[in-house]
Design an enzyme around this catalytic site. Structure first.
Site, short mmCIF file in Angstrom:
data_model
loop_
_atom_site.label_atom_id
_atom_site.label_comp_id
_atom_site.label_asym_id
_atom_site.label_seq_id
_atom_site.Cartn_x
_atom_site.Cartn_y
_atom_site.Cartn_z
N GLU A 56 0.82 -1.21 0.00
CA GLU A 56 0.00 0.00 0.00
C GLU A 56 0.86 1.27 0.00
OE1 GLU A 56 -2.96 0.12 -0.69
OE2 GLU A 56 -3.61 -1.94 -0.37
N TYR A 139 -6.31 6.61 3.98
CA TYR A 139 -6.42 5.56 2.97
C TYR A 139 -5.74 4.26 3.41
CZ TYR A 139 -5.38 2.41 -0.66
OH TYR A 139 -5.25 1.23 -1.34
N ASP A 157 -9.49 6.51 -2.09
CA ASP A 157 -8.31 6.90 -2.86
C ASP A 157 -8.78 7.61 -4.13
OD1 ASP A 157 -9.39 4.86 -4.34
OD2 ASP A 157 -7.47 3.99 -4.90
#
Length: 377
Positions: A56, A139, A157
């Site tokens: 991520e 996020y 996002d």
DNA sequence: AAGCCGGGGAT
DNA sequence: ATCCCAGGCTT
């Protein structure tokens, strides 16, 4: 100078104040679409929170194709939190070299130490605690919480912003707190509480594959019948952004100062571009020109190099380095003469040319570094 | 709230 | 040339 985009007046079209689709309908259509399209990525094979975390972070503002090789190398070198926490920051940055947004690497390293110190080396499962880690914002916290631990937290996002603003008609600027708040509220209403991870994955895939920024594929879109943007012919206008980025030029002058097969190097420490990376002694100027007096004053003040006064050099210009909001013009000054430092410099030090490979440099300097490494002394 | 942080690919 | 990418931090 901020300039409102020309379609700023779209706000006269009021966005839907209520859901045009109920959560259950939305989820059903989304999953139906997802079943046929699903992407298969290296980090989706398990729910290892460490791997999810790394992936991520790497994929923040970064395309899958660009980030994947970095992810694979990173996991191989640092297979778990403890190995990452035990590393030198310089090595972490070296692995990140060329990927950009280097604060991600520095924060990743700091967070690994945080996890070892505060959470016994285990990534916490609680959303609030995940959010407390360096480099993890809304996020990434939602992504880790849902993908690794099944927590009900909706990811927001760029993909989600685009999908929701179009389908549900969020016309308020999404780069303002008000706009993003609306998106967040909507996202938390829509999320599949039974399987948040599946839902989060599906909506991001939908944004990445179907609801594209430009030329979205509306023809066979499952939401076309209820999509606000499609019905109102506002596909190109949504998501609406109020701010425009301005591109500033910067002028960097680098000095290649060699002695006995070694070259002077320094580390960028200021809160600025490429913080933590290495570079050659440099001066920034307001324009492309830099007069000789400034150059030799710099060499004298910084290194005590008196002999350099009037020393000949060859100046070359590097290819213009284009970034999202910067246009960097770089010049390289190579001195033929060998210098010895008369006084110690606090910021610069000699490194043998063959060891330059151990240091992380901005992409801009890669060609120069390669050249220096292959010089025979 | 605004500005800043990188590099690359698509259009 | 412009936009945007599985955003977050600093001021």
């Amino acid at each position: 100078m901020k300039i409102l985009k020309k379609w700023a007046n779209i706000s006269i079209f009021a966005g839907t104040k209520y859901l045009s689709l109920h959560s259950s309908q939305f989820i059903e259509l989304l999953y139906q679409w997802h079943a046929a399209i699903e992407r298969h990525l290296p980090w989706k094979v398990d729910t290892n929170p460490y791997k999810i975390w790394i992936s991520e972070i790497i994929l923040q503002q970064t395309r899958v194709e660009q980030g994947t090789p970095y992810y694979l190398r990173f996991i191989e070198r640092f297979p778990d939190v403890n190995s990452l926490a035990a590393a030198e920051e310089q090595e972490v940055l070296k692995l990140w070299e060329g990927l950009g947004y280097y604060s991600r690497a520095r924060n990743l390293h700091a967070a690994a130490k945080q996890i070892v110190d505060q959470f016994s080396g285990e990534i916490p499962s609680d959303h609030r605690l995940i959010l407390s880690l360096k480099g993890i914002g809304p996020y990434t916290a939602a992504a880790i919480a849902s993908f690794a631990f099944g927590g009900v937290h909706a990811v927001v996002d760029g993909n989600v912003i685009r999908v929701l603003s179009r389908i549900f008609g969020i016309t308020e600027a999404v780069d303002t707190t008000g706009g993003i708040k609306q998106i967040n509220q909507l996202a938390s209403q829509l999320i599949d509480r039974q399987d948040p991870g599946r839902y989060n994955q599906a909506i991001m895939d939908f944004g990445a594959i179907q609801c594209l920024p430009k030329n979205p594929i509306c023809l066979d879109c499952p939401f076309v019948k209820s999509c606000f943007a499609y019905k109102n012919d506002m596909i190109e206008q949504l998501p609406f952004k109020a701010k425009t980025l301005t591109k500033k030029s910067r002028f960097f002058h680098y000095f290649i100062i060699e002695n006995a097969g070694a070259v002077l190097l320094g580390r960028r420490e200021k809160q600025d571009i490429w913080k933590g990376l290495f570079e050659f002694p440099m001066i920034e100027s307001q324009g492309p020109d830099l007069d000789k007096t400034t150059i030799f004053m710099f060499l004298k003040d910084e290194f005590g190099i008196n002999t350099a006064i009037g020393a000949p050099y060859i100046k070359t210009e590097l290819k213009k380095h284009l970034l999202t909001h910067r246009e960097i013009h770089a010049f390289v000054y190579k001195f033929e003469e060998k210098f010895e430092l008369n006084s110690k410099s606090g910021t610069y030090f000699f490194v043998p040319n063959e060891n330059l490979g151990n240091f992380a440099f901005p992409k801009l300097l890669h060609s120069i570094v390669q050249e220096l490494m292959h010089i025979q002394h």
